[in-house]
Every structure is written in C-alpha cells, then in structure tokens.
Design a protein around this motif. Structure first.
Motif, PDB file in Angstrom:
ATOM      1  N   THR A 349      21.610   3.246   9.970  1.00  0.00           N
ATOM      2  CA  THR A 349      22.986   3.295   9.450  1.00  0.00           C
ATOM      3  C   THR A 349      23.990   3.498  10.584  1.00  0.00           C
ATOM      4  O   THR A 349      25.048   2.856  10.619  1.00  0.00           O
ATOM      5  CB  THR A 349      23.115   4.430   8.425  1.00  0.00           C
ATOM      6  OG1 THR A 349      22.257   4.155   7.314  1.00  0.00           O
ATOM      7  CG2 THR A 349      24.547   4.562   7.928  1.00  0.00           C
ATOM      8  N   PHE A 352      25.836   0.678  12.775  1.00  0.00           N
ATOM      9  CA  PHE A 352      27.066  -0.012  12.406  1.00  0.00           C
ATOM     10  C   PHE A 352      28.315   0.745  12.860  1.00  0.00           C
ATOM     11  O   PHE A 352      29.401   0.168  12.917  1.00  0.00           O
ATOM     12  CB  PHE A 352      27.086  -0.270  10.896  1.00  0.00           C
ATOM     13  CG  PHE A 352      26.029  -1.248  10.471  1.00  0.00           C
ATOM     14  CD1 PHE A 352      26.261  -2.610  10.506  1.00  0.00           C
ATOM     15  CD2 PHE A 352      24.776  -0.799  10.087  1.00  0.00           C
ATOM     16  CE1 PHE A 352      25.282  -3.514  10.144  1.00  0.00           C
ATOM     17  CE2 PHE A 352      23.778  -1.693   9.721  1.00  0.00           C
ATOM     18  CZ  PHE A 352      24.029  -3.055   9.746  1.00  0.00           C
ATOM     19  N   ALA A 359      29.309  -7.101  12.544  1.00  0.00           N
ATOM     20  CA  ALA A 359      27.893  -6.727  12.579  1.00  0.00           C
ATOM     21  C   ALA A 359      27.224  -6.914  11.229  1.00  0.00           C
ATOM     22  O   ALA A 359      25.986  -6.958  11.151  1.00  0.00           O
ATOM     23  CB  ALA A 359      27.748  -5.280  13.028  1.00  0.00           C
ATOM     24  N   THR A 360      28.033  -7.019  10.180  1.00  0.00           N
ATOM     25  CA  THR A 360      27.450  -7.208   8.847  1.00  0.00           C
ATOM     26  C   THR A 360      27.126  -8.671   8.562  1.00  0.00           C
ATOM     27  O   THR A 360      26.621  -8.989   7.479  1.00  0.00           O
ATOM     28  CB  THR A 360      28.399  -6.680   7.754  1.00  0.00           C
ATOM     29  OG1 THR A 360      29.607  -7.462   7.759  1.00  0.00           O
ATOM     30  CG2 THR A 360      28.740  -5.216   7.984  1.00  0.00           C
ATOM     31  N   ASP A 367      20.915  -5.675   8.845  1.00  0.00           N
ATOM     32  CA  ASP A 367      20.551  -4.879   7.678  1.00  0.00           C
ATOM     33  C   ASP A 367      19.037  -4.796   7.503  1.00  0.00           C
ATOM     34  O   ASP A 367      18.540  -3.908   6.802  1.00  0.00           O
ATOM     35  CB  ASP A 367      21.165  -5.477   6.407  1.00  0.00           C
ATOM     36  CG  ASP A 367      20.671  -6.897   6.146  1.00  0.00           C
ATOM     37  OD1 ASP A 367      20.792  -7.747   7.052  1.00  0.00           O
ATOM     38  OD2 ASP A 367      20.179  -7.151   5.034  1.00  0.00           O
TER      39      ASP A 367
END
Length: 414
Positions: A349, A352, A359-360, A367
């Motif tokens: 987590t 990020f 980055a998503t 992820d």
C-alpha cells in the motif's frame, strides 16, 4: 554420523552464491513476462519448463543423487529471489518441494532412489489435498481402492496448486478398505486425471490451482503411502513457502518503488525538490518500504532454521530432540506469518505514497503486489496463528501439526 545419515547423505547446505547464480539468469527471464502474464492471466508453462530443465526442483536432493544438497534456509532464499521475479512460481512449486522433503525423510532404498531420479530429471509434483462441497472436517471423500487387481483413485479436489504443470500429483485420500489416510502419488499422464484452471481468486492467478478430478486414475501400489509416514515438520514447511512468497513480493515492491521514483519526471508544485528522486519525503517512503522488506526477509530465513534442524535430527535418529525442534518450527513459522504478512501488505500500500496517480495505471500492474500478498496471507487465518503462538507462550500448549478445513456439522459450504 549415524548409519541413517550415511544412508541418506543429508542435504545440509552448499555454496549459496554458486547455487543462486545457476538460476538468476532464468529468474531474470521469468521477471520479463510477469506483468503481462498477470494482466492476461497466462499460465507460466514456459517459466516452469525453464526451471525444470535447470534442475530447480532438485536443489534439496542430496549431491550424490544428482541434486544440489541445499539446506531449507537456502531453498527459502532461492524462493524469495524467484518470488521477486514472479510470486506465482514458488506457490506453484510448493507441493513439489514438500513431496521432495517427504522423500528426504523417508527410509533409504530403491523407492527413494527412484523418486530422487525423477526429481533430478526435472519431473514436478503438484498437490491435491483440499475438497469443497460436502466434505466435513476430519473426512475425505477422495478414495483409493482396488479394482480389477490394481489401485485406482476417485474423487475431486480444489486448490490443486501447481497440478496443471505437474508430472505427478500428491493426493490426500482414504483407502476404501481400511479407511486409513494415505498419500496417493498419481501420474498425470493418463486419461483418469482431469485438471481445470478454475481458480477464481483475485491474486496469485497463474499458480495452476483449481479443480482436479480423478476418475479411476491408476496408482502404482508402492505409490499408495501411509499418511502417518509424512515428515514431522510438514505443516511448518508448507507455511515457509507462504513466507518466502511474501518476502519475494516485498522485494518486488522495493524494486518497483525505487525504480519508478528514480525514473519519475513529473513533480508536484508543493513537493520538496525539482525531481522526485531528491524529495526527502519520497525518499523516506521508499526507505520505510525497504526497511519493512528487509525485516520480512530476515524473519523468513530465521523461521526456516528449525525445520532444517528437524530434518537433520530425524536423520540422526534422535526422536526426542526432533520432537522439540518440530515444535520450534511450528511456532516460529506461525510467528513469522503474523509479522511478515503485515509488513508486506503495508509495503504494498505504501508503494503508492511514493508515486502519483499514474501508478494506478493497469499497464504497470502495481496492484498485483497487494493482491498477491493479500491472497497468500489469507491462506491460513492469521488470527489463528497468533492464537496458537499465544497459547504456547502462556500455557505451553503444543501447536497443531496437521489441520484441515471442511464443513462444520449443520453448516453449508463456505
């Protein structure tokens, strides 16, 4: 050295760097396709083939039988490196190495030599122990029985990790004649074995897990093995694979965090430096990730040491000392799971916080680190692990050495 030790030639360790250098080019090739395999849910058949051809499945086999003679901590260290490349691979090979370990602890003789030869030749073993549906705790619906003068296996298993890639499957079953629990080592090269890639978890999607159906699958008589013979530290050993996979995921998180910050060109107006790599707060985030991952790997390798001692004491024939060390192996692996799971999930987590919204992007598949770590950490409820450790610390209650999952009386399948 006892006669038992001379017969077995214990796998007590080798030069780790020399061993790892055999496989690091392969790990690098595996890493190149990891993101795309995750995005497209492509099973890593090619990666498994590379590992088989390189003799990865035989690293624990004694040197005089053609293996590498690696210790359990060295195996775990290799698995961490492999998991950094692709965390699905150690999980896919988990049952294989447990089956190897069982033969390392088995009496020396022709059967042991035959299996060592198979491992050295690159043959891989998958696992099929868990049942869904109406199987209640303490029972097993998969049966091995005599039919027309030969042993056959019938039943269905789920969570058959690695079986899709395997030459053999390690099946937990029950004999129909005396109701005793057995392991049936079943060749996959027959029509009576049907493997399905129907694992629907959101993480560890390419481990080759899913349903395996056995329909009069033939089992050689000498491959119907009394379950009571299984090596004593098996539960701890299986959990060590989860730890190594988590620690490897952590290493991948650390790698990606450092690389992506180093390459980042966009910055925020309210940041602390003209480039992200010089921003003190971003450096702190990456430093925290690196520190958590360092701790996760150190704890994992520490937790592997009692299992190695248990193996060596078994070969030495010291049953009393072995029993005490098996308890250590169970408790240390449980303690490690509680700590390592939290550290790696936190790192997945925190990654990020070092990067921007870009980055998503699914193209980066960052992820997957959290999804894979969360899936591994969910295999064995951490609350029970913590309770077992607490009960041992307070009351000296021995941990469970073999446990099962199934339907409780009066309850549905959940």
């Amino acid at each position: 050295m006892s006669q038992l030790q001379r017969d077995h030639d214990p796998s007590a360790g080798t030069d780790y760097d020399q061993l790892a250098n055999r496989f690091r080019p392969i790990f690098a090739r595996i890493a190149e396709g990891a993101v795309e395999r995750d995005r497209s849910r492509t099973l890593p058949h090619d990666a498994i083939t590379l590992l088989k051809e390189a003799g990865f499945g035989a690293v624990r086999v004694p040197i005089r039988f053609g293996g590498a003679g690696a210790s359990i901590p060295q195996l775990l260290q290799l698995l961490i490196e492999l998991a950094e490349a692709d965390s699905n691979l150690p999980q896919a090979l988990r049952s294989h190495f447990a089956f190897v370990e069982d033969w390392l602890n088995a009496p020396a003789g022709a059967e042991q030599s035959t299996w060592f030869d198979r491992f050295v030749s690159g043959q891989v073993v998958g696992g099929a122990w868990t049942e869904t549906g109406g199987a209640s705790i303490g029972t097993v619906n998969t049966k091995v029985s005599k039919k027309e003068g030969r042993w056959v296996l019938n039943g269905a298993k789920y969570y058959s990790t690695g079986s899709i890639f395997a030459d053999w499957i390690d099946v937990y079953a029950q004999r129909s004649d005396d109701r005793s629990d057995v392991i049936a080592a079943v060749s996959t090269n027959q029509p009576g074995v049907v493997r399905k890639d129907d694992w629907d978890g959101f993480g560890q999607t390419t481990t080759g897990s899913g349903t395996t159906i056995f329909d009069d699958a033939v089992v050689d008589e000498h491959n119907v093995i009394d379950f009571a013979r299984r090596f004593r530290y098996q539960t701890a050993f299986y959990q060590l694979f989860h730890l190594a996979t988590l620690a490897g995921i952590g290493q991948a998180i650390r790698r990606d965090a450092a690389t992506l910050v180093r390459e980042r060109t966009r910055v925020y107006s309210h940041g602390n430096a003209p480039q992200a790599s010089d921003d003190a707060q971003i450096q702190q985030v990456v430093g925290e990730i690196a520190s958590w991952v360092y701790a996760a790997e150190a704890v994992t390798l520490q937790a592997a040491r009692p299992s190695q001692r248990a193996y060596e004491l078994h070969l030495a024939g010291d049953a009393e000392a072995e029993r005490a060390v098996v308890i250590d192996a169970e408790i240390e692996s449980a303690q490690a799971q509680v700590v390592v799971s939290e550290l790696v999930l936190r790192a997945a987590t925190h990654l990020f916080n070092a990067l921007g919204a870009s980055a998503t992007s699914t193209s980066k598949a960052l992820d997957r680190h959290w999804r894979n770590a969360r899936t591994i950490a969910s295999h064995n409820p951490l609350v029970y692990k913590a309770r077992i450790v607490g009960d041992w610390a307070i009351n000296g209650t021995e941990p469970p050495y073999v446990w099962q999952i199934g339907t409780a009386a009066g309850r549905g399948d959940k």
